[in-house]
Structures are given as structure tokens and as C-alpha cells.
Design an enzyme around this catalytic site. Structure first.
Site, PDB file in Angstrom:
ATOM      1  N   ARG A  48      24.689  38.391  47.549  1.00 31.58           N
ATOM      2  CA  ARG A  48      25.205  38.817  45.869  1.00 31.58           C
ATOM      3  C   ARG A  48      24.120  37.989  44.986  1.00 31.58           C
ATOM      4  O   ARG A  48      24.033  38.201  43.870  1.00 31.58           O
ATOM      5  CB  ARG A  48      26.293  37.803  45.941  1.00 31.58           C
ATOM      6  CG  ARG A  48      27.533  37.765  44.867  1.00 31.58           C
ATOM      7  CD  ARG A  48      28.699  37.146  45.429  1.00 31.58           C
ATOM      8  NE  ARG A  48      29.849  36.465  44.269  1.00 31.58           N
ATOM      9  CZ  ARG A  48      30.879  37.121  44.613  1.00 31.58           C
ATOM     10  NH1 ARG A  48      31.166  36.952  46.508  1.00 31.58           N
ATOM     11  NH2 ARG A  48      32.300  36.094  43.983  1.00 31.58           N
ATOM     12  N   LYS A  94      37.960  45.240  44.590  1.00 25.67           N
ATOM     13  CA  LYS A  94      37.196  45.349  46.103  1.00 25.67           C
ATOM     14  C   LYS A  94      37.184  45.234  47.181  1.00 25.67           C
ATOM     15  O   LYS A  94      37.730  45.742  47.824  1.00 25.67           O
ATOM     16  CB  LYS A  94      35.768  45.116  45.820  1.00 25.67           C
ATOM     17  CG  LYS A  94      34.901  44.944  47.703  1.00 25.67           C
ATOM     18  CD  LYS A  94      33.389  43.886  46.409  1.00 25.67           C
ATOM     19  CE  LYS A  94      33.904  42.648  45.436  1.00 25.67           C
ATOM     20  NZ  LYS A  94      34.057  41.539  46.586  1.00 25.67           N
ATOM     21  N   ARG A 111      46.020  39.457  39.136  1.00 24.03           N
ATOM     22  CA  ARG A 111      45.617  39.081  40.923  1.00 24.03           C
ATOM     23  C   ARG A 111      46.687  38.165  41.041  1.00 24.03           C
ATOM     24  O   ARG A 111      46.517  37.117  40.988  1.00 24.03           O
ATOM     25  CB  ARG A 111      44.695  38.780  40.977  1.00 24.03           C
ATOM     26  CG  ARG A 111      43.885  38.593  42.801  1.00 24.03           C
ATOM     27  CD  ARG A 111      42.530  39.368  42.343  1.00 24.03           C
ATOM     28  NE  ARG A 111      41.359  38.008  42.269  1.00 24.03           N
ATOM     29  CZ  ARG A 111      40.257  38.050  42.085  1.00 24.03           C
ATOM     30  NH1 ARG A 111      40.215  39.515  42.865  1.00 24.03           N
ATOM     31  NH2 ARG A 111      39.275  37.081  42.267  1.00 24.03           N
ATOM     32  N   ARG A 157      44.443  32.081  41.714  1.00 24.16           N
ATOM     33  CA  ARG A 157      43.354  31.678  42.476  1.00 24.16           C
ATOM     34  C   ARG A 157      42.730  30.850  41.826  1.00 24.16           C
ATOM     35  O   ARG A 157      43.268  31.207  40.351  1.00 24.16           O
ATOM     36  CB  ARG A 157      42.641  32.738  42.656  1.00 24.16           C
ATOM     37  CG  ARG A 157      42.097  33.085  44.368  1.00 24.16           C
ATOM     38  CD  ARG A 157      41.020  33.878  43.819  1.00 24.16           C
ATOM     39  NE  ARG A 157      39.866  33.907  43.955  1.00 24.16           N
ATOM     40  CZ  ARG A 157      39.197  34.208  44.578  1.00 24.16           C
ATOM     41  NH1 ARG A 157      39.106  35.567  45.360  1.00 24.16           N
ATOM     42  NH2 ARG A 157      37.712  34.562  44.191  1.00 24.16           N
ATOM     43  N   ARG A 166      32.292  34.427  35.831  1.00 27.42           N
ATOM     44  CA  ARG A 166      32.291  35.384  36.950  1.00 27.42           C
ATOM     45  C   ARG A 166      31.788  36.268  36.440  1.00 27.42           C
ATOM     46  O   ARG A 166      31.189  37.231  37.161  1.00 27.42           O
ATOM     47  CB  ARG A 166      33.267  35.285  38.128  1.00 27.42           C
ATOM     48  CG  ARG A 166      34.104  33.869  38.316  1.00 27.42           C
ATOM     49  CD  ARG A 166      35.466  33.624  38.954  1.00 27.42           C
ATOM     50  NE  ARG A 166      35.493  34.540  39.967  1.00 27.42           N
ATOM     51  CZ  ARG A 166      36.422  35.021  40.881  1.00 27.42           C
ATOM     52  NH1 ARG A 166      37.266  35.369  40.294  1.00 27.42           N
ATOM     53  NH2 ARG A 166      35.733  36.216  42.311  1.00 27.42           N
TER      54      ARG A 166
HETATM   55  P1  AMP Z   1      35.152  35.830  45.820  1.00 27.37           P
HETATM   56  O1  AMP Z   1      35.884  35.471  46.938  1.00 27.37           O
HETATM   57  O2  AMP Z   1      34.189  36.980  47.137  1.00 27.37           O
HETATM   58  O3  AMP Z   1      35.578  36.573  44.930  1.00 27.37           O
HETATM   59  O4  AMP Z   1      34.472  34.621  46.242  1.00 27.37           O
HETATM   60  C1  AMP Z   1      34.700  33.442  45.631  1.00 27.37           C
HETATM   61  C2  AMP Z   1      33.776  32.382  45.061  1.00 27.37           C
HETATM   62  O5  AMP Z   1      32.956  31.795  46.549  1.00 27.37           O
HETATM   63  C3  AMP Z   1      32.380  33.203  44.057  1.00 27.37           C
HETATM   64  O6  AMP Z   1      32.576  32.919  43.191  1.00 27.37           O
HETATM   65  C4  AMP Z   1      31.317  32.468  44.432  1.00 27.37           C
HETATM   66  O7  AMP Z   1      31.771  31.032  43.981  1.00 27.37           O
HETATM   67  C5  AMP Z   1      31.644  31.894  46.072  1.00 27.37           C
HETATM   68  N1  AMP Z   1      30.468  32.908  47.040  1.00 27.37           N
HETATM   69  C6  AMP Z   1      31.322  33.558  47.628  1.00 27.37           C
HETATM   70  N2  AMP Z   1      30.440  34.184  48.185  1.00 27.37           N
HETATM   71  C7  AMP Z   1      29.235  34.074  47.999  1.00 27.37           C
HETATM   72  C8  AMP Z   1      28.015  34.617  48.217  1.00 27.37           C
HETATM   73  N3  AMP Z   1      27.852  35.645  49.223  1.00 27.37           N
HETATM   74  N4  AMP Z   1      26.858  33.937  47.433  1.00 27.37           N
HETATM   75  C9  AMP Z   1      27.100  32.618  46.618  1.00 27.37           C
HETATM   76  N5  AMP Z   1      28.213  32.891  46.510  1.00 27.37           N
HETATM   77  C10 AMP Z   1      29.249  32.544  46.750  1.00 27.37           C
END
Ligand code: AMP
Length: 223
Positions: A93, A19, A132, A165, A176
Site C-alpha cells: 500500500r 475490491k 458497506r 466498520r 482514507r
Molecule cells: P483494509 O481492510 O484493507 O481497508 O485495511 C484497513 C486498515 O488497515 C487500513 O486503513 C490501515 O490502517 C490498515 N492497513 C491494512 N493494510 C495495510 C498496509 N498494507 N499498510 C499499512 N496499513 C494497512
């Protein structure tokens, strides 16, 4: 040729669906401002500000941060949301964040036109995530085989060596995936049922180029 009609999009996809890479390409090609809560939260952790300190251990563990903090990181700079093309990558989310997106729309004055799900199976997602890589400077994401940088191991934008990461370890990857199924799956179902005419399902189990062009076509950005 792309025109610049307004377009506000929320993208969903499990971790490893591709995504973020697809969203980045769409953003560059069609002038979307990206709204990425994950990147904003990682920035806060890097800076070590008070929000960053509150969320650091949750991010490391692959758990979601509380809804009010996810909203706070967006609401810190509402002016970035005053853009005629926005692409939300990573928000909302949880079902608790659905009314918070409504609040943002009302506060800033935009309407989400399209909700997009990039669908891949959990097994395929896990396989992909092990490849990744991210740029620690600008946050651009790559994949060693599906979306490699132009020069091996360094970012196309700023030449920084790419890293994994810290939440891409095998155990955290599994956490996750289940967080996505349990918390975000119901959000996707909610929008699919509430706005069937604004909901787009894209097959994510294709090449990066095929997923990107399916998405462009579905959004009316390509013939
Ligand atoms: P991402 O880069 O979108 O995979 O986000 C990395 C991490 O940020 C996630 O595993 C969560 O810990 C946190 N995170 C990002 N967006 C949200 C959200 N909308 N609500 C809660 N936690 C978030």
C-alpha cells in the site's frame, strides 16, 4: 470450467471500489487463498496482542500502519502463503512496501503474475462506502444494495448480525480516500510502469457481477 493453474495476484482499488467483495467472490470461485492485511490487523486489534495495541489508533483514524508492522502481520505465518493461488488484498500500500513484497516472494518462492486495479472515482467510492457492512466474526464484506447478504442484515457464512466498520465514518472515509491517493496511487503507477504486461485495469463503475466477470476474464479464469 476453472482449472487450477497457479496464479498470484495483487488487487488495488481505493476504499469503496468494491475490491474486497470482488476479491472474495473470485477467491471462493477459483480457489484463491486471500491475503488481507487489513483483516489480519483488525484480528490483532481484537485479540489485543502487542501488534494490535500498536496499530489500534491508526486503524481507527484511517491512517496506514508503519510498513514494518504491515509486513510483520504477513510474515507471522508464511505457511499460509505457500498456496498455488494467492490474492493480495491490501498489500502493498506504500512505495516502502514494494520491496517488502519482493522479500515475501523470495522467502516463500512465488512470483506475482498479475497486478489488478479496480478503478472507480473518489465520489463514487464515498457514496458506496456509506452502504458497506461487514461480518464481525468472519470479516466477509457486503453492501446494502450492490452486494446484499441472502438474509437481511446477517452474514451468509455464519449468521452473525452485520455491522459497520469503525473506520467507515464520513470523516474517516475522506481521510482514507486521500491516504489512497497519496500513498497507494504511486504504488499502482509503479507496477503499471514496471510490469505493463502484468497490469490489468478493470472498470469498477459497473455492477458487482459485471466487475467480477471482467476480472475473471482478464485473469484467464473465464472465457
Ligand atoms: P483494509 O481492510 O484493507 O481497508 O485495511 C484497513 C486498515 O488497515 C487500513 O486503513 C490501515 O490502517 C490498515 N492497513 C491494512 N493494510 C495495510 C498496509 N498494507 N499498510 C499499512 N496499513 C494497512
Amino acid at each position: 470450467m476453472a482449472t487450477d493453474f497457479p496464479l498470484h495476484v495483487v488487487a488495488f482499488g481505493r476504499p469503496g471500489s468494491g475490491k474486497s467483495s470482488v476479491a472474495e467472490r473470485l477467491g471462493e470461485a477459483h480457489g484463491f487463498a486471500m491475503v488481507r492485511t487489513g483483516a489480519l490487523l483488525r484480528d490483532a486489534v481484537r485479540k489485543g496482542d502487542s501488534l494490535g495495541q500498536q496499530v489500534e489508533s491508526l486503524l481507527k483514524a484511517g491512517q496506514l500502519v508503519p510498513d514494518d508492522l504491515a509486513y510483520e502481520v504477513l510474515a507471522r505465518d508464511l505457511s499460509t502463503l505457500r498456496h498455488n493461488r494467492l490474492l493480495f488484498d491490501g498489500f502493498p500500500r506504500t512505495l516502502g512496501q514494494v520491496p517488502l513484497l519482493d522479500r515475501l516472494q523470495a522467502a516463500v518462492g512465488f512470483t506475482i503474475d498479475r497486478y489488478v486495479e479496480i478503478a472507480v472515482s473518489a465520489d463514487e467510492a464515498l457514496r458506496r462506502m456509506s452502504g458497506r457492512r461487514v461480518c464481525p466474526t468472519c470479516g466477509a464484506t457486503y453492501h446494502v444494495t450492490n452486494n446484499p447478504p441472502k438474509a437481511d442484515g446477517v452474514c451468509d457464512h455464519d449468521g452473525t448480525p452485520l455491522t459497520r466498520r469503525s473506520d467507515d465514518t464520513p470523516e474517516v472515509l475522506r481521510v482514507r480516500q486521500s491516504v489512497y491517493d497519496n500513498r497507494t496511487g504511486p504504488v499502482v503507477d509503479h507496477y503499471r510502469q514496471t510490469f505493463p504486461n502484468r497490469f490489468l485495469l478493470i472498470n469498477g463503475e459497473q455492477s458487482f457481477d459485471a466487475v467480477s466477470s471482467d476480472l475473471e476474464r482478464a485473469l484467464g479464469l473465464a472465457p
